[in-house]
Write a protein that holds these residues in place. Sequence first.
Motif, PDB file in Angstrom:
ATOM      1  N   GLY A   1       7.786   4.929   9.645  1.00 33.02           N
ATOM      2  CA  GLY A   1       7.307   4.170   8.499  1.00 33.02           C
ATOM      3  C   GLY A   1       8.370   3.856   7.469  1.00 33.02           C
ATOM      4  O   GLY A   1       8.141   3.042   6.569  1.00 33.02           O
TER       5      GLY A   1
ATOM      6  N   SER B   1       2.130   1.629   9.104  1.00 32.55           N
ATOM      7  CA  SER B   1       1.583   1.146   7.838  1.00 32.55           C
ATOM      8  C   SER B   1       1.848  -0.336   7.670  1.00 32.55           C
ATOM      9  O   SER B   1       3.000  -0.779   7.738  1.00 32.55           O
ATOM     10  CB  SER B   1       2.229   1.909   6.677  1.00 32.55           C
ATOM     11  OG  SER B   1       2.012   1.235   5.456  1.00 32.55           O
TER      12      SER B   1
ATOM     13  N   TYR C   1       2.589   3.948  -2.092  1.00 30.99           N
ATOM     14  CA  TYR C   1       1.445   3.642  -1.233  1.00 30.99           C
ATOM     15  C   TYR C   1       0.149   3.592  -2.054  1.00 30.99           C
ATOM     16  O   TYR C   1      -0.936   3.825  -1.538  1.00 30.99           O
ATOM     17  CB  TYR C   1       1.357   4.666  -0.102  1.00 30.99           C
ATOM     18  CG  TYR C   1       2.457   4.468   0.915  1.00 30.99           C
ATOM     19  CD1 TYR C   1       2.244   3.723   2.072  1.00 30.99           C
ATOM     20  CD2 TYR C   1       3.727   4.984   0.695  1.00 30.99           C
ATOM     21  CE1 TYR C   1       3.254   3.516   2.995  1.00 30.99           C
ATOM     22  CE2 TYR C   1       4.754   4.779   1.613  1.00 30.99           C
ATOM     23  CZ  TYR C   1       4.516   4.049   2.748  1.00 30.99           C
ATOM     24  OH  TYR C   1       5.522   3.838   3.648  1.00 30.99           O
TER      25      TYR C   1
ATOM     26  N   GLN D   1      -5.015   3.565   6.568  1.00 28.40           N
ATOM     27  CA  GLN D   1      -4.217   2.389   6.939  1.00 28.40           C
ATOM     28  C   GLN D   1      -2.724   2.716   7.025  1.00 28.40           C
ATOM     29  O   GLN D   1      -1.955   1.954   7.610  1.00 28.40           O
ATOM     30  CB  GLN D   1      -4.390   1.286   5.876  1.00 28.40           C
ATOM     31  CG  GLN D   1      -5.817   0.832   5.681  1.00 28.40           C
ATOM     32  CD  GLN D   1      -6.095  -0.442   6.454  1.00 28.40           C
ATOM     33  OE1 GLN D   1      -5.552  -0.668   7.517  1.00 28.40           O
ATOM     34  NE2 GLN D   1      -6.952  -1.272   5.883  1.00 28.40           N
ATOM     35  N   HIS D   2      -2.315   3.840   6.417  1.00 21.84           N
ATOM     36  CA  HIS D   2      -0.884   4.063   6.218  1.00 21.84           C
ATOM     37  C   HIS D   2      -0.359   5.394   6.751  1.00 21.84           C
ATOM     38  O   HIS D   2       0.845   5.549   6.906  1.00 21.84           O
ATOM     39  CB  HIS D   2      -0.556   3.957   4.724  1.00 21.84           C
ATOM     40  CG  HIS D   2      -1.043   2.695   4.106  1.00 21.84           C
ATOM     41  ND1 HIS D   2      -0.421   1.483   4.321  1.00 21.84           N
ATOM     42  CD2 HIS D   2      -2.119   2.443   3.313  1.00 21.84           C
ATOM     43  CE1 HIS D   2      -1.088   0.539   3.663  1.00 21.84           C
ATOM     44  NE2 HIS D   2      -2.118   1.095   3.050  1.00 21.84           N
ATOM     45  N   TYR D   3      -1.250   6.360   7.008  1.00 23.94           N
ATOM     46  CA  TYR D   3      -0.769   7.700   7.330  1.00 23.94           C
ATOM     47  C   TYR D   3      -1.215   8.214   8.688  1.00 23.94           C
ATOM     48  O   TYR D   3      -1.112   9.402   8.960  1.00 23.94           O
ATOM     49  CB  TYR D   3      -1.228   8.692   6.253  1.00 23.94           C
ATOM     50  CG  TYR D   3      -0.625   8.437   4.898  1.00 23.94           C
ATOM     51  CD1 TYR D   3       0.737   8.199   4.769  1.00 23.94           C
ATOM     52  CD2 TYR D   3      -1.415   8.426   3.756  1.00 23.94           C
ATOM     53  CE1 TYR D   3       1.304   7.959   3.531  1.00 23.94           C
ATOM     54  CE2 TYR D   3      -0.855   8.192   2.510  1.00 23.94           C
ATOM     55  CZ  TYR D   3       0.498   7.963   2.405  1.00 23.94           C
ATOM     56  OH  TYR D   3       1.059   7.734   1.177  1.00 23.94           O
TER      57      TYR D   3
ATOM     58  N   VAL E   1       0.021  12.326   8.972  1.00 21.36           N
ATOM     59  CA  VAL E   1       1.343  11.813   8.638  1.00 21.36           C
ATOM     60  C   VAL E   1       2.450  12.730   9.133  1.00 21.36           C
ATOM     61  O   VAL E   1       3.577  12.289   9.393  1.00 21.36           O
ATOM     62  CB  VAL E   1       1.461  11.575   7.115  1.00 21.36           C
ATOM     63  CG1 VAL E   1       1.515  12.892   6.351  1.00 21.36           C
ATOM     64  CG2 VAL E   1       2.658  10.684   6.794  1.00 21.36           C
TER      65      VAL E   1
ATOM     66  N   TYR F   1      -5.282  -0.110   0.550  1.00 18.17           N
ATOM     67  CA  TYR F   1      -4.428   1.049   0.314  1.00 18.17           C
ATOM     68  C   TYR F   1      -5.043   2.362   0.807  1.00 18.17           C
ATOM     69  O   TYR F   1      -4.509   3.433   0.517  1.00 18.17           O
ATOM     70  CB  TYR F   1      -4.112   1.171  -1.170  1.00 18.17           C
ATOM     71  CG  TYR F   1      -3.010   0.242  -1.642  1.00 18.17           C
ATOM     72  CD1 TYR F   1      -1.678   0.650  -1.621  1.00 18.17           C
ATOM     73  CD2 TYR F   1      -3.298  -1.042  -2.098  1.00 18.17           C
ATOM     74  CE1 TYR F   1      -0.666  -0.187  -2.044  1.00 18.17           C
ATOM     75  CE2 TYR F   1      -2.284  -1.892  -2.528  1.00 18.17           C
ATOM     76  CZ  TYR F   1      -0.970  -1.459  -2.499  1.00 18.17           C
ATOM     77  OH  TYR F   1       0.035  -2.301  -2.912  1.00 18.17           O
TER      78      TYR F   1
END
Length: 497
Positions: A427, A97, A251, A90-92, A323, A86
Amino acid sequence: MSRQAAVRAARTHALRWAARGARVLPGAPGDRARYMDTMDRMDRGELPADGADVQDALLTRSDALVAAGRHEEALGWFDKALRLAYHPAQHYDATPSPLATDPAAFLAPFRAARLGPLLLDLPAHDPGPRRPAPRTAEDGAPVRLLVVAQRNWTFVDPVIESLGARGVEIRRFEVDSLTVAERPSRERVLRARLDLALHGRRLPTPAPLAEQIEWADVVLVEWGHHVLTWMSLLELMPRRTVARFHRFEVYTPFPLLTVYPVIDRVLFVSGHVRILLDHLTPHLSRAGSVLEVENFLAHGLGPEPGAGHDPHLLAQVGWVRPVKDVLFTLDLLEHLRETDPRFRLLLVGPGLPDSSADDSAHERKVRARLAALPAGSVQILGPRDDVPDVLAGAGWIVSSSLVEGVHEAVMEGLAAGCLPLVRDWPGARAYGGARTIYREDWVVADVDAAAERVRSVLEGGDLAALSRDARRWVVARRSPEYVVQRYEDAIVPGRRP
């Protein structure tokens, strides 16, 4: 640099190299070192190639400890794997993501781990919470609402103020007012969730919170992260519990750990966030009810916009974080200026570090792109308290983000009379994304489509009429009267939204 800062930097540098050197060690010391080194690299914006291998090793170690009956120790390693999975890097950033791209694959290693069913399934032997006796209030007595949050009250403050103006009696409970031993830290929440799964024991409710729960008719928990999970684990819970989700929380792992059957109503500020959470856990449907309720505009609707919008001025509020993907907007500006050099860009919000030496990899790219653009084509204002006034002169409000829940800056731009350019957030696209919120003709697939929308409007549209239309659209959805009625209906017992 101060002496204290220099000491901190030296300590961080030493720990970083110690972790890298210890990666080769066997057993737990090596796994711990590989975890620390991977976290450090991701903190600095990297995505290490062996990140998945490190995560698997942590889960393997957790499994071995569960097999030996050492569940609490296993939980520590399981949590390390969660932290890697998390991590914001990894996501932004520019990489899609994995959580949003394929929720089932993202969670598969955790569901397959020995602790997975204990933490991610609903507890098999939950005795349920104790609740205060029903309160018999006199006719016309105000509803008692307790709002629970931890530090971030930004979005719920207008809700509190507006409901209070309608006669709801409101108290606040700041979680950080509890003693350190009672606060819902990440570690404490995870241990409590495991304890409920293993032994059917709920967490004692801290006395200061229990007193407020006894008083309240309804408790609203702001943010669906660890505080909501903690509330769902307490031995004493409110007569009625309402929770509110934004986007950030999905997230984090905590929405997967929440015990939804004890939550009476779950509110979402956007539909695509709810859809994503439905893909991550089947248990959301076990809450009493789930619905969408909009935010209040931070600066209100403001006055009717005037006619001073510059059709060649783009504005973006919030731009420096990865992001927000301001590189999309800079590409758009460059594209538009190829045929009309009058186009300019206004960037509002925190900017790049004072020294380029402190830049992340993303910030280096942004700095280079800004430097390559003609002088005067981009104006950077920094943080502002008068955002509606700033937007009153812009022709367009841009949302270039990789993912958003709603993107409140766009709503503020619409209220100011700007025309929207909303990227189809990559995303969130698979879950409806921007199109679940904004009109189809306002959402653009890519830079080329954004440029085409701008040019077509300028060539054949009535800008004043389109501006008035944008304003009417947001007034219908975000007028204080409309939004507060939605919250009152969602929170007051017996009401149907």
